[in-house]
Structures are given as structure tokens and as C-alpha cells.
Design a protein around this motif. Structure first.
Motif, PDB file in Angstrom:
ATOM      1  N   UNK A  68       0.822  -1.212   0.000  1.00  0.00           N
ATOM      2  CA  UNK A  68       0.000   0.000   0.000  1.00  0.00           C
ATOM      3  C   UNK A  68       0.855   1.261   0.000  1.00  0.00           C
ATOM      4  N   UNK A  69       1.984   1.231   0.681  1.00  0.00           N
ATOM      5  CA  UNK A  69       2.886   2.382   0.663  1.00  0.00           C
ATOM      6  C   UNK A  69       3.395   2.609  -0.755  1.00  0.00           C
ATOM      7  N   UNK A  70       3.737   1.529  -1.446  1.00  0.00           N
ATOM      8  CA  UNK A  70       4.169   1.657  -2.842  1.00  0.00           C
ATOM      9  C   UNK A  70       3.073   2.290  -3.691  1.00  0.00           C
ATOM     10  N   UNK A  71       1.848   1.856  -3.469  1.00  0.00           N
ATOM     11  CA  UNK A  71       0.730   2.395  -4.239  1.00  0.00           C
ATOM     12  C   UNK A  71       0.507   3.872  -3.923  1.00  0.00           C
ATOM     13  N   UNK A  72       0.466   4.230  -2.643  1.00  0.00           N
ATOM     14  CA  UNK A  72       0.218   5.622  -2.269  1.00  0.00           C
ATOM     15  C   UNK A  72       1.318   6.557  -2.750  1.00  0.00           C
ATOM     16  N   UNK A  73       2.550   6.071  -2.822  1.00  0.00           N
ATOM     17  CA  UNK A  73       3.664   6.901  -3.272  1.00  0.00           C
ATOM     18  C   UNK A  73       3.804   6.936  -4.795  1.00  0.00           C
ATOM     19  N   UNK A  74       3.041   6.120  -5.482  1.00  0.00           N
ATOM     20  CA  UNK A  74       3.162   6.028  -6.940  1.00  0.00           C
ATOM     21  C   UNK A  74       2.371   7.123  -7.647  1.00  0.00           C
ATOM     22  N   UNK A  75       2.712   7.343  -8.903  1.00  0.00           N
ATOM     23  CA  UNK A  75       1.953   8.275  -9.733  1.00  0.00           C
ATOM     24  C   UNK A  75       0.531   7.756  -9.967  1.00  0.00           C
ATOM     25  N   UNK A  76       0.336   6.432  -9.866  1.00  0.00           N
ATOM     26  CA  UNK A  76      -1.004   5.859 -10.018  1.00  0.00           C
ATOM     27  C   UNK A  76      -1.965   6.476  -9.001  1.00  0.00           C
ATOM     28  N   UNK A  77      -1.483   6.659  -7.793  1.00  0.00           N
ATOM     29  CA  UNK A  77      -2.321   7.229  -6.737  1.00  0.00           C
ATOM     30  C   UNK A  77      -2.317   8.751  -6.790  1.00  0.00           C
ATOM     31  N   UNK A  78      -1.130   9.336  -6.906  1.00  0.00           N
ATOM     32  CA  UNK A  78      -1.009  10.794  -6.863  1.00  0.00           C
ATOM     33  C   UNK A  78      -1.754  11.488  -8.005  1.00  0.00           C
ATOM     34  N   UNK A  79      -1.754  10.878  -9.172  1.00  0.00           N
ATOM     35  CA  UNK A  79      -2.382  11.504 -10.348  1.00  0.00           C
ATOM     36  C   UNK A  79      -3.531  10.667 -10.887  1.00  0.00           C
ATOM     37  N   UNK A  80      -4.244  10.019  -9.975  1.00  0.00           N
ATOM     38  CA  UNK A  80      -5.343   9.154 -10.395  1.00  0.00           C
ATOM     39  C   UNK A  80      -6.477   9.991 -11.002  1.00  0.00           C
ATOM     40  N   UNK A  81      -7.162   9.424 -11.991  1.00  0.00           N
ATOM     41  CA  UNK A  81      -8.305  10.147 -12.564  1.00  0.00           C
ATOM     42  C   UNK A  81      -9.452  10.196 -11.555  1.00  0.00           C
ATOM     43  N   UNK A  91      -6.235  15.271   1.776  1.00  0.00           N
ATOM     44  CA  UNK A  91      -5.367  15.497   0.618  1.00  0.00           C
ATOM     45  C   UNK A  91      -4.237  14.463   0.617  1.00  0.00           C
ATOM     46  N   UNK A  92      -3.656  14.268  -0.539  1.00  0.00           N
ATOM     47  CA  UNK A  92      -2.576  13.293  -0.678  1.00  0.00           C
ATOM     48  C   UNK A  92      -1.430  13.586   0.292  1.00  0.00           C
ATOM     49  N   UNK A  93      -1.122  14.859   0.527  1.00  0.00           N
ATOM     50  CA  UNK A  93      -0.016  15.218   1.427  1.00  0.00           C
ATOM     51  C   UNK A  93      -0.247  14.674   2.836  1.00  0.00           C
ATOM     52  N   UNK A  94      -1.484  14.658   3.306  1.00  0.00           N
ATOM     53  CA  UNK A  94      -1.781  14.135   4.648  1.00  0.00           C
ATOM     54  C   UNK A  94      -1.582  12.620   4.688  1.00  0.00           C
ATOM     55  N   UNK A  95      -1.926  11.957   3.609  1.00  0.00           N
ATOM     56  CA  UNK A  95      -1.768  10.502   3.539  1.00  0.00           C
ATOM     57  C   UNK A  95      -0.290  10.133   3.469  1.00  0.00           C
ATOM     58  N   UNK A  96       0.505  10.930   2.758  1.00  0.00           N
ATOM     59  CA  UNK A  96       1.921  10.633   2.561  1.00  0.00           C
ATOM     60  C   UNK A  96       2.817  11.121   3.695  1.00  0.00           C
ATOM     61  N   UNK A  97       2.242  11.724   4.697  1.00  0.00           N
ATOM     62  CA  UNK A  97       3.014  12.200   5.846  1.00  0.00           C
ATOM     63  C   UNK A  97       3.651  11.002   6.553  1.00  0.00           C
ATOM     64  N   UNK A  98       4.967  11.064   6.763  1.00  0.00           N
ATOM     65  CA  UNK A  98       5.670   9.922   7.363  1.00  0.00           C
ATOM     66  C   UNK A  98       5.444   9.794   8.861  1.00  0.00           C
TER      67      UNK A  98
END
Length: 132
Positions: A68-81, A91-98
Motif C-alpha cells: 500500500x505504501x508503494x501504491x500511495x507513493x506512486x503516480x497511479x495514486x497521486x495523479x489518479x483520474x 489530501x494526498x499530502x496528509x496521507x503521505x506524511x511519514x
């Protein structure tokens, strides 16, 4: 690697970019099928507690992190339609917070801010929902 929730320790699972395509396709099929039995899942926003986990390196220098970390950090997640089933309050930034505490706080705050639009609450693992 696996999340380690079953046996207590993470197991390495090699994966390639195409795997993210397949996972994204599976996720995109899941919600419309569920909507057949629970109508309205495509309405409002979802307050989902989504987190990334720590990552390490293999002896060969490749990143080793939970799927799931790989998915959330990928362009697939960040730029999903746009997908009506995946409108999140966070927002994505809150999800990606370490920092998991800051991430939780930010996601809760975002959910409270738009609380009248929240129709779903959840987490990938029950433990995440219990922590919230």
C-alpha cells in the motif's frame, strides 16, 4: 513487502510497475460491485484513514516497503483520474506524511472540516480505524 499483520514480520514480495496497474483495476471494480448492494457509495466523501509505513532497502539497494505504501507513493495514486467512489476528505499530502500521528491528526481535521459531506468512514486495516 507484506504489512506483517499476519505472522508478525514482513515478507518480501517482488513487484513491478504493471502490478500497480492490475491493483488499480481491481480497486476500480470493487466499489461499483459493492454499490449494487449498498447504493449511494458514489455520493459524498469518504473519511478513510490511509497511511504509509516505513521502508527499508534490500541488500541490493532496492526499496522494500509495504504494497500500500508503494501504491500511495506512486503516480497511479497521486495523479489518479477522478473516481466518484474514491473522493477522500484527506489530501494526498496528509496521507503521505511519514509521521503517523501528524497524518492521523491531519486526516481527522480534514474530515471534520467537511463533516456534512462525509458519508463513509473506514481504513484499510481495522487497527487503523481503532487507532482513530
Amino acid at each position: 513487502c507484506s504489512s506483517g499483520t499476519s505472522a508478525g514480520e514482513r515478507k518480501l514480495m517482488p513487484t513491478i510497475e504493471d502490478e500497480l496497474d492490475r491493483r488499480q483495476m481491481l480497486y476500480s471494480l470493487l466499489m461499483p460491485v459493492m454499490n449494487l448492494f449498498v447504493p449511494g457509495l458514489d455520493k459524498g466523501k469518504g473519511l478513510y484513514f490511509l497511511f504509509i509505513k516505513s521502508e527499508t532497502k534490500t541488500p541490493g539497494g532496492l526499496p522494500a516497503r509495504p504494497v500500500l505504501t508503494s501504491y500511495y507513493k506512486s503516480d497511479h495514486f497521486k495523479y489518479r483520474p477522478f473516481d466518484a467512489y474514491q473522493v477522500y476528505t484527506s489530501p494526498t499530502a496528509a496521507i503521505l506524511c511519514t509521521d503517523s500521528f501528524q497524518s492521523m491528526y491531519s486526516q481527522m481535521l480534514c474530515g471534520l472540516l467537511v463533516r456534512t459531506e462525509v458519508l463513509r468512514v473506514g481504513a484499510v486495516f481495522a487497527s487503523g480505524l481503532l487507532r482513530a
